[in-house]
Motif scaffolding. Structure first.
Motif, PDB file in Angstrom:
ATOM      1  N   LYS A   1     106.064   7.117  38.329  1.00 19.57           N
ATOM      2  CA  LYS A   1     106.982   6.025  38.454  1.00 19.57           C
ATOM      3  C   LYS A   1     108.150   6.347  37.492  1.00 19.57           C
ATOM      4  CE  LYS A   1     108.955   2.178  39.326  1.00 19.57           C
ATOM      5  NZ  LYS A   1     109.390   1.955  40.723  1.00 19.57           N
ATOM      6  N   ARG A   2     107.936   6.683  36.437  1.00 28.32           N
ATOM      7  CA  ARG A   2     109.082   7.142  35.338  1.00 28.32           C
ATOM      8  C   ARG A   2     110.098   8.264  36.119  1.00 28.32           C
ATOM      9  NH1 ARG A   2     107.554  10.413  30.013  1.00 28.32           N
ATOM     10  NH2 ARG A   2     106.864  11.912  31.518  1.00 28.32           N
ATOM     11  N   SER A   3     109.355   9.048  36.821  1.00 32.90           N
ATOM     12  CA  SER A   3     110.065   9.966  37.407  1.00 32.90           C
ATOM     13  C   SER A   3     110.938   9.775  38.943  1.00 32.90           C
ATOM     14  CB  SER A   3     109.384  11.513  37.414  1.00 32.90           C
ATOM     15  OG  SER A   3     108.660  11.875  36.415  1.00 32.90           O
ATOM     16  N   ALA A   4     110.598   8.456  39.069  1.00 36.95           N
ATOM     17  CA  ALA A   4     111.208   7.864  40.256  1.00 36.95           C
ATOM     18  C   ALA A   4     110.774   8.441  41.600  1.00 36.95           C
ATOM     19  CB  ALA A   4     112.630   8.038  40.242  1.00 36.95           C
ATOM     20  N   GLN A   5     109.511   8.868  41.447  1.00 37.16           N
ATOM     21  CA  GLN A   5     108.682   9.294  42.852  1.00 37.16           C
ATOM     22  C   GLN A   5     107.847   8.540  43.406  1.00 37.16           C
ATOM     23  OE1 GLN A   5     109.179  12.449  43.782  1.00 37.16           O
ATOM     24  NE2 GLN A   5     110.779  13.196  42.507  1.00 37.16           N
ATOM     25  N   LEU A   6     107.820   7.155  42.913  1.00 40.48           N
ATOM     26  CA  LEU A   6     106.679   6.247  43.684  1.00 40.48           C
ATOM     27  C   LEU A   6     107.465   5.490  44.622  1.00 40.48           C
ATOM     28  CD1 LEU A   6     104.162   4.799  43.983  1.00 40.48           C
ATOM     29  CD2 LEU A   6     105.247   3.152  42.257  1.00 40.48           C
ATOM     30  N   PHE A   7     107.155   6.006  45.849  1.00 46.68           N
ATOM     31  CA  PHE A   7     107.826   5.169  47.354  1.00 46.68           C
ATOM     32  C   PHE A   7     107.381   3.798  47.448  1.00 46.68           C
ATOM     33  CE2 PHE A   7     107.549   9.827  48.820  1.00 46.68           C
ATOM     34  CZ  PHE A   7     108.948   9.917  49.002  1.00 46.68           C
ATOM     35  N   SER A   8     108.291   3.000  47.818  1.00 41.12           N
ATOM     36  CA  SER A   8     107.666   1.718  48.060  1.00 41.12           C
ATOM     37  C   SER A   8     107.083   1.550  49.454  1.00 41.12           C
ATOM     38  CB  SER A   8     108.991   0.706  48.325  1.00 41.12           C
ATOM     39  OG  SER A   8     110.023   1.022  49.086  1.00 41.12           O
TER      40      SER A   8
ATOM     41  N   ALA B   1     103.927   8.027  28.960  1.00 42.25           N
ATOM     42  CA  ALA B   1     104.947   7.732  29.963  1.00 42.25           C
ATOM     43  C   ALA B   1     105.054   6.291  30.247  1.00 42.25           C
ATOM     44  CB  ALA B   1     104.630   8.442  31.372  1.00 42.25           C
TER      45      ALA B   1
ATOM     46  N   TYR C   1     104.256   0.315  47.669  1.00 40.78           N
ATOM     47  CA  TYR C   1     103.814   1.143  46.835  1.00 40.78           C
ATOM     48  C   TYR C   1     102.211   1.881  46.505  1.00 40.78           C
ATOM     49  CZ  TYR C   1     108.140  -0.953  44.689  1.00 40.78           C
ATOM     50  OH  TYR C   1     109.256  -1.412  44.602  1.00 40.78           O
TER      51      TYR C   1
ATOM     52  N   GLY D   1     109.808   1.378  35.190  1.00 34.96           N
ATOM     53  CA  GLY D   1     108.916   2.011  34.497  1.00 34.96           C
ATOM     54  C   GLY D   1     109.441   2.900  33.500  1.00 34.96           C
TER      55      GLY D   1
ATOM     56  N   ASP E   1      97.355   9.129  33.750  1.00 32.82           N
ATOM     57  CA  ASP E   1      98.557   8.860  33.111  1.00 32.82           C
ATOM     58  C   ASP E   1      99.342   8.973  34.525  1.00 32.82           C
ATOM     59  OD1 ASP E   1      98.169   7.921  30.834  1.00 32.82           O
ATOM     60  OD2 ASP E   1      99.084   9.673  30.013  1.00 32.82           O
TER      61      ASP E   1
ATOM     62  N   THR F   1     114.849   3.653  42.617  1.00 28.43           N
ATOM     63  CA  THR F   1     114.621   3.818  41.162  1.00 28.43           C
ATOM     64  C   THR F   1     115.253   5.188  40.855  1.00 28.43           C
ATOM     65  OG1 THR F   1     112.530   2.823  40.959  1.00 28.43           O
ATOM     66  CG2 THR F   1     113.125   4.216  39.399  1.00 28.43           C
TER      67      THR F   1
ATOM     68  N   THR G   1     113.919   7.308  46.160  1.00 26.02           N
ATOM     69  CA  THR G   1     113.849   5.993  45.711  1.00 26.02           C
ATOM     70  C   THR G   1     114.898   5.145  45.168  1.00 26.02           C
ATOM     71  OG1 THR G   1     113.060   6.347  43.568  1.00 26.02           O
ATOM     72  CG2 THR G   1     111.130   6.410  45.409  1.00 26.02           C
TER      73      THR G   1
ATOM     74  N   PRO H   1     100.143   7.386  37.517  1.00 27.37           N
ATOM     75  CA  PRO H   1     100.826   6.433  38.014  1.00 27.37           C
ATOM     76  C   PRO H   1     102.103   6.349  37.041  1.00 27.37           C
ATOM     77  CG  PRO H   1      98.441   5.833  37.953  1.00 27.37           C
ATOM     78  CD  PRO H   1      98.698   6.929  37.106  1.00 27.37           C
ATOM     79  N   PHE H   2     102.033   6.411  35.844  1.00 35.31           N
ATOM     80  CA  PHE H   2     103.089   6.036  35.162  1.00 35.31           C
ATOM     81  C   PHE H   2     104.211   7.310  35.028  1.00 35.31           C
ATOM     82  CE2 PHE H   2      99.663   3.662  33.542  1.00 35.31           C
ATOM     83  CZ  PHE H   2     100.247   2.257  33.149  1.00 35.31           C
ATOM     84  N   ILE H   3     103.467   8.457  34.923  1.00 37.70           N
ATOM     85  CA  ILE H   3     104.393   9.487  35.260  1.00 37.70           C
ATOM     86  C   ILE H   3     105.196   9.749  36.412  1.00 37.70           C
ATOM     87  CG2 ILE H   3     104.309  12.252  35.350  1.00 37.70           C
ATOM     88  CD1 ILE H   3     101.754  12.129  33.204  1.00 37.70           C
TER      89      ILE H   3
END
Lengths: 348, 348, 348, 348
Positions: free
Chosen positions: A229-236, D73, A30, B90, A223, B60, B58, A225-227
């Protein structure tokens, strides 16, 4: 003879090698690995200041989440009418910003006209719950039609945005191509001009998948990191992006690839200009060439295996193609060869 | 001794090779290339029926967009209280489905309890604008805590969903590990049980980034191209996913990797069970092991370089760790070695 | 001399009386009372077919939720560029439909030009995740600038929508004014023309707050109870709307009020046309009058207490006001008096 | 014998009179009229400090937009598990806040248990993109089950919120009933306790439709005009709300009505407690009474025309009704008469 799009190319060998090299071993997930941090630092070096960097999956995500980071209820973002964000992102900017709006501003050859921008913003001044409120200005560099804003042109747009306290975003899906075309530094073409947030694209220029949102003021990114992840754009396994970017940025590979790509477009431009079965539709400086060619030429080229798209003439552009002509878009990339270009020029 | 998560591993050499192999040449973008089509066909082969496949960035995204494809105003999706979709994404499922809700259902060892599920759904029956309406059931296979639903247990959940016309979604972030643990075929563990939509995860099992949403009835997927693009999840160079999956699925590499991973977890389980400084917290069958170990053991292991996470005891799980103990999660992957496991067992 | 807007008026005495009459006693909540049902039936009678009716709080809600009921990912709704839904609803249509887009179509005097509509829709054909897809057509009747579509003009718009299977929505914030102007029946001006969903507005024509969404095919409304509640638009004491509408529809009060309002506008039109310090900006037939008057006249009128808004000249409208002139909007309502009109004509 | 809900009552005669009185004349729209301003000032007087007031259409809107004004978010709002906002608002809070989540906290008799609240918030500490972040705490006063937080209990909740910099929202759908039950001033029960935002409800207590969001720090409300309009909650003839509230607040009518309503509930409580065919389910102090009565009594009462709802026993509440018993909810209102109560007590 592949001129359909720069995203039809694959990945540069050095990008592929880097992925293979980093495939081994373990690293924290992440976006927290040493490699991720090193690449983030590299961005700060390249931009000559501390920046905050967020990898995302697509250019559409970069643009949409950049706008999401400055979103307001009733917000309106100003872009060129033909900008990718307005025309080709399937409603993602609207959806991912929670329903804000885009307002398409006219301007010749893909560049926002400063006067038209002022008039457009003025429609929303003063802010009102009824008509909404200005939220951001976003420019595309290089533009959707192969042109590039000069530094002075960026200054004019930025001045309009700054005078109204509007954040300025740059869609840099073809950032490197613009940079090379202007012979400017990354800093000169962004924050020194007033750009606050950049969609930094690597995919079209030799990466598999490498898009980043760069904030020139890290505090603006609180904000994100939250935006993201909430949009499913955080790669593991975030390092698979970092591994690409490590090679991409190393030894100026990115600028070399864009330089090659632009040079191939130049070769196309010169070649087409010299023909009497074709004419350049407008002047471009990055890796896209727009030409009006005879329909029979287009058919001949296709029959020989050339790939390219016909293009919808932009609003207000004149003279329109004649009955026996067609407007085509030709895109070069890091993988375009001199042979491809010359063969195309021959058959067209 | 890397047991923090299976997403701390990199990519399997054959995955990396495939990416390198496909890096050359040109291919049409946005999922339309020959390779993309070939991999999609491969999914149909593996699942023994025609399926619709959508790559996303992802896990997610896979879960959230699967739910978005069946979303309704006032909708409620039922999942295990500790499911990843409920606890660790998230707010993406809520955001990307336009504000629908998740309802966490209890159940021992990470599996939804059928009676609790029925009671939970009953709270929303009959549908009402005030309390909302049931929209989907989603199970995680393997579960978030290393267990696996048997085929019979899946049948029971599916029967409850089907009786109420609710689509059944399976979060298969560790799909291959579950498959190997059950010695079932992909078809047997999914649509033959009543699963309608699957989040098929390759990332945790040896890919860099390979997640797909699989619809067992392609007609249910009619809106997905739009939903995916609107959520900024449509890759331009889609073949970089396909290249990974081509190698992943070829010659059953995916099952071999999951088999190795599960075997390493078995070795850990047996080793820990034989110790008197540790006990297994509950029985797991996939590639996660949960153990109560003495704090001093945990510290000793960490000092020797072992990586693992302490875990929040699940709601209702007993007996809780003693004062001098700690609950830890140990995750194995395709990259875990026998030496890693044995060394860990020695130092713990 | 109140010509600022028809929503500056209060409520007609018979509306107020009805509210007082129904204030006593108990009735079931959330739209389930006998009175609610009776008023719903009254809608079916007036429209000469069984309709589904949903009360909401505002015209903005009626328009936004009408579009929400037919929303799709990547959807685009076509409206007149100057339509209320596009210009004055603060992003509500985008927000409440989950991020779909509005596309402003040109057309003289507030009416969508059919050819421009066809061209606009064609930009989104065939549907594509990149540019999105057509989702609905929405017309405003009476229009935002006081004009009215003839039945034939509605037929042309409807034919374009129907040929593409697009639902047709009518924003009837000034529905009664249009009806009276055309001397048509409610059925003739709506479903007989192909209108699928109507925003029926009572507020501007003598109610306090009475807006309804009318579905001419009740099956299209299946999700509306959930959509309305999710958008916080379900009144508990729903009968306070019904009580207004009972009086409003009784004995054709609504048509009488609109008739008066239109007549007052006619008187204004005739009076202004006869002056040499003023000219009508364009021909209107409902209760709005747009006139170019001398700035000194406008100031004089304001000094005498007249209330009206200056208006932004519509895109493409010519000739623009001269330096010493100003474009003003004058709106009449059920509460406008002959004396008000005559006094205004005198001072202007 | 109407005890189904306080929203089954109509409007108090003085409310109706005020509406009639203000029906005449013209006033500027969208909340800008003199009457609107006067009523807003009245709120400041009543709360003994300058407040910002926003009228909206429903209690659901008040709660949802209050949370929207502090939305982030990945945000999580903490409420009682059985709170209206969690159980009965059809997903509006999630939808109108752009997909944030509610987390239901346990607590006896409808009041959030402070320890449970701390534990719940702790699950989201420190903030993380994976599990999200705490965003707000919301209490219902009076609660959904007829009880009231004491001032000391509110202090405890507020202290927990403040220690974590979380805004505290109060759902005051039955605000006046709670106020009278506690014999506290509006200021004492809100901002003096640490409440930041209040949903002020007038509808259940004698208005037709009068709900307001009150911000005790007007600076917190900077975005609210846009949030409200975007959610289609800005009334044009806003004075129809103001006219109700003018009468409602005048001469303490609101407190008198709540006082009557609570007194009727007291009469019910005493009467039921004295019976041997009924027992109070738990102690309430506002205008709701929960009783376990024999099924035969319930049937008898219904046969005589009594209206009331059976109630789902709250989670963990004991002892459950016996086979021949049923839990019922009885709600009184400003319109409940002594005769109604006594007749009900007689037939039950």
């Amino acid at each position: 003879m592949h001129f359909a799009s720069d995203n039809w190319s694959g990945a540069h060998p050095r990008i592929a090698e880097s992925l293979t090299r980093h495939a081994q071993g373990f690293a924290s997930a992440y976006g927290t690995s040493d490699l991720d941090k090193a690449v983030e630092d590299q961005f700060s070096t390249i931009f000559e200041r501390e920046v905050a960097v967020f990898f995302v999956a697509t250019g559409t995500a970069a643009n949409s989440l950049a706008l999401a980071s400055v979103a307001k209820a009733g917000g309106v973002s100003f872009c060129h009418a033909d900008a990718h964000v307005n025309a080709d992102e399937g409603g993602a900017p609207e959806f991912l910003t929670g329903g804000t709006r885009l307002f398409g501003v006219e301007g010749a050859e893909g560049r926002i006209d400063p006067q038209a921008l002022e008039a457009a913003i003025a429609r929303f001044e003063p802010a009102s719950p009824h008509h909404g409120r200005a939220m951001a200005v976003t420019v595309t560099q290089a533009t959707e039609v192969g042109t590039v804003y000069t530094l002075e042109e960026l200054d004019r747009i930025a001045a309009i945005a700054k005078a109204r306290d509007l954040p300025l975003h740059m869609d840099g899906a073809r950032f490197a191509n613009a940079l090379v075309a202007l012979d400017a530094t990354p800093a000169e073409m962004t924050w020194k001009r007033g750009v606050d947030i950049l969609s930094f694209g690597g995919t079209k220029n030799g990466c598999w998948c490498a898009e980043a949102i760069v904030f020139f003021d890290p505090e603006m990114a609180a904000d994100m990191p939250f935006i993201r992840k909430r949009s499913a754009q955080l790669f593991s396994k975030s390092r698979f992006i970092s591994a690409q970017l490590e090679a991409y940025l190393d030894g100026n590979l990115w600028l070399d690839l864009a330089g090659h790509s632009n040079a191939m477009a130049d070769r196309l431009r010169s070649g087409l200009a010299a023909k009497n079965t074709a004419r350049l539709a407008w002047d471009t400086t990055a890796n896209e060439v727009f030409a009006v060619i005879e329909k029979s030429s287009a058919e001949r080229a296709r029959a020989k295996g050339a790939k390219f798209h016909e293009w919808q003439p932009p609003h207000g552009w004149l003279p329109l193609p004649a009955e026996n002509e067609v407007l085509v878009r030709l895109v070069t990339s890091f993988a375009t060869t001199v042979e491809d270009v010359d063969q195309f020029l021959e058959v067209v």
